[in-house]
Scaffold this motif. Structure first.
Motif, PDB file in Angstrom:
ATOM      1  N   ALA A   1       7.053   1.950  -2.470  1.00  0.00           N
ATOM      2  CA  ALA A   1       5.787   1.723  -1.055  1.00  0.00           C
ATOM      3  C   ALA A   1       5.977   2.290  -0.203  1.00  0.00           C
ATOM      4  N   ASN A   2       7.542   3.452   0.060  1.00  0.00           N
ATOM      5  CA  ASN A   2       7.432   3.890   1.251  1.00  0.00           C
ATOM      6  C   ASN A   2       7.414   4.999   0.755  1.00  0.00           C
ATOM      7  N   GLU A   3       7.480   5.481  -0.424  1.00  0.00           N
ATOM      8  CA  GLU A   3       6.620   6.612  -1.016  1.00  0.00           C
ATOM      9  C   GLU A   3       4.663   7.589  -1.275  1.00  0.00           C
ATOM     10  N   PRO A   4       4.593   8.471  -0.217  1.00  0.00           N
ATOM     11  CA  PRO A   4       3.734   9.184  -0.642  1.00  0.00           C
ATOM     12  C   PRO A   4       3.377   9.091  -2.104  1.00  0.00           C
TER      13      PRO A   4
ATOM     14  N   PRO B   1       0.934  -0.661  -0.053  1.00  0.00           N
ATOM     15  CA  PRO B   1      -0.009   0.026  -0.409  1.00  0.00           C
ATOM     16  C   PRO B   1       0.247   1.326   0.164  1.00  0.00           C
ATOM     17  N   ARG B   2       0.207   2.711  -0.639  1.00  0.00           N
ATOM     18  CA  ARG B   2       1.024   3.713  -0.794  1.00  0.00           C
ATOM     19  C   ARG B   2       0.345   4.590  -0.025  1.00  0.00           C
ATOM     20  N   GLU B   3       0.691   6.207   0.418  1.00  0.00           N
ATOM     21  CA  GLU B   3       0.157   7.245   1.142  1.00  0.00           C
ATOM     22  C   GLU B   3      -0.442   7.591  -0.079  1.00  0.00           C
TER      23      GLU B   3
END
Length: 461
Positions: free
Chosen positions: A377-380, A339-341
């Motif tokens: 994945a850690n990047e919005p 998931p991503r933000e």
């Protein structure tokens, strides 16, 4: 790809024995001799299944403690407990805590392999069912906290238990079928079938066959009786989806079926009695269709005992962020992608867009972004990653004039410049709605009006 199984036992000989049995059947294995090693191996890479000894000498946690720890992190990984000192109480405790099964030592290899195979099949089936529910499963809840959707939910809660027919109108993609399923789920017929007839996609010549079914022919083997949707929905709910596309001749025949709750199958003479609640949806103005001679007035009044209107996404912009984040999370879970933000500027741009395809278009965009948006994945997901027609709103929202030398201005002029651009962006975000803008920026409505007038910002523009 072979299933990977984590074997946890304090006896090396037992671990090697189980390892050999499993590898001979094509499984991949890893091993651990105590709780710390088991939890570390589990966190390193999720196994398909865990075989776990109850009694672990010299271990910080026993098998039941490890079971609790593993299921607190990933409750869907099946665990098979084994023990040479097992009792009925231990077995019951393990099953109650979520273990798939319990095997006593010494065990037969065939028995172990049978349990492993069944556990993996059960986990696979549960995972497939969850994915189907996410991808195509029926929604029965209207998501959002905007006044428009809260009002609709309240009306649904009132009409659902009554058994009245309901006509649900709204633009394409707004969630008319979700509203219908919500009515069914909260009705006294919730345990009965929910059957959908899509009038927009059905060929005109097939309508009566789909509605009323076919009577058996002279040879029931070659021409068996076939139930129509009215019969299949007996005891439950029938949804006539996009009912305005139903041919006029069929409209006349269904009027009597709605009135009497009886009909004849095609090719038959006996009347079939059913108990069905009928809901209908439409994206057209049925009164205009009546005036144009394309829809029967008597059918309209039988369907529209309780009319409900589903608001477009443009009318409930406050719900866009929560819907976008919900769809993104569901898409990630269904596709197995991390998931991503969504960044704040992205959410603002999504709110400012008019969404001609409504909720369906927003859901499709979240699927696309999860796959196509650059970055890890850690990047919005930023606003510049949005499609051009939606990203244009982001550029307007964030259009703080870089050429304005704010440091050269007196405090009052600098503050007025910032407030003007900030309030203009927020008005765009909320579609020019003064009340929602005032609520977001933390001002009284009248105070915001005065401020906009003072700064020369036109809310209509």
């Amino acid at each position: 790809m072979a299933h990977e199984i984590l074997v946890v036992d304090d006896e090396p000989d037992i671990r090697l024995l189980i390892d050999g049995i499993l590898r001979d059947e094509g499984y991949e294995t890893r091993q651990a001799g105590d709780s710390d090693g088991a939890i570390a191996a589990f966190r390193q890479r999720r196994p398909s299944l865990v075989i776990l000894d109850v009694w672990l000498q010299g271990s910080r946690l026993d098998g039941l403690g490890i079971l609790t720890a593993l299921h607190s992190e990933e409750p869907h990984v099946p665990v098979v407990m084994i023990s040479g000192h097992g009792t009925i109480e231990t077995a019951v405790a393990a099953i109650q805590q979520g273990a798939y099964d319990f095997i006593e030592k010494p065990f037969q290899s065939d028995r172990l392999l049978l349990v492993v195979r069944r556990a993996l099949e059960a986990a696979s089936l549960a995972r497939e069912n969850a994915e189907l529910r996410l991808r195509a499963g029926p929604e029965t809840t209207l998501t959002g906290d905007s006044p428009a959707i809260a009002q609709l939910r309240g009306l649904v809660e009132r009409v659902a238990p009554t058994g009245s027919r309901v006509l649900i109108s709204g633009r394409p993609g707004t969630g008319k079928e979700v509203t219908a399923r919500m009515i069914h789920a909260r009705s006294r017929r919730s345990e009965g079938p929910f059957v959908v007839l899509n009038c927009a996609t059905l060929a005109p010549g097939r309508f009566e066959e789909e509605l009323f079914g076919l009577e058996a022919g002279a040879d029931p083997v070659t021409h068996p009786r076939r139930a129509g949707v009215l019969e299949r929905a007996h005891g439950g709910t029938l949804l006539l989806d996009e009912v305005s596309d139903m041919p006029l001749e069929t409209q006349g025949k269904i009027v009597r079926a709605l009135q009497d709750q009886t009909f004849e199958r095609l090719g038959g003479s006996a009347r079939v009695k059913v108990d069905v609640r009928v809901l209908a949806t439409t994206n057209r103005d049925l009164k205009a269709e009546i005036n144009a001679g394309r829809f029967r007035e008597d059918l309209y009044y039988r369907l529209a005992v309780v009319p409900l209107a589903v608001p477009s996404l443009k009318e409930r912009r406050d719900d866009v962020p929560v819907l976008a984040q919900l769809f993104l999370a569901r898409s990630a879970e269904a596709s197995g992608i991390p998931p991503r933000e969504l960044s704040t500027d992205t959410l603002s741009a999504l709110q400012a867009y008019d969404w001609p395809g409504n909720v369906r278009q927003l859901r499709n965009l979240m699927d696309w972004l999860l796959i196509m948006a650059p970055g890890g994945a850690n990047e919005p997901i930023r606003a510049d990653m949005l499609p051009p027609e939606i990203g244009a709103n982001a550029r307007a929202l964030l259009n703080i004039d870089p050429t304005a030398d704010i440091m050269s201005l007196p405090l009052r002029e600098a503050r007025d410049l910032f407030e003007s651009q900030y309030l203009h962006a927020q008005l765009l975000r909320f579609g020019g709605n003064i009340s929602r803008t005032a609520n977001f920026v933390g001002m009284e409505r009248s105070a915001l009006h005065r401020k906009l007038k003072q700064l020369g910002v036109n809310s209509e523009e």
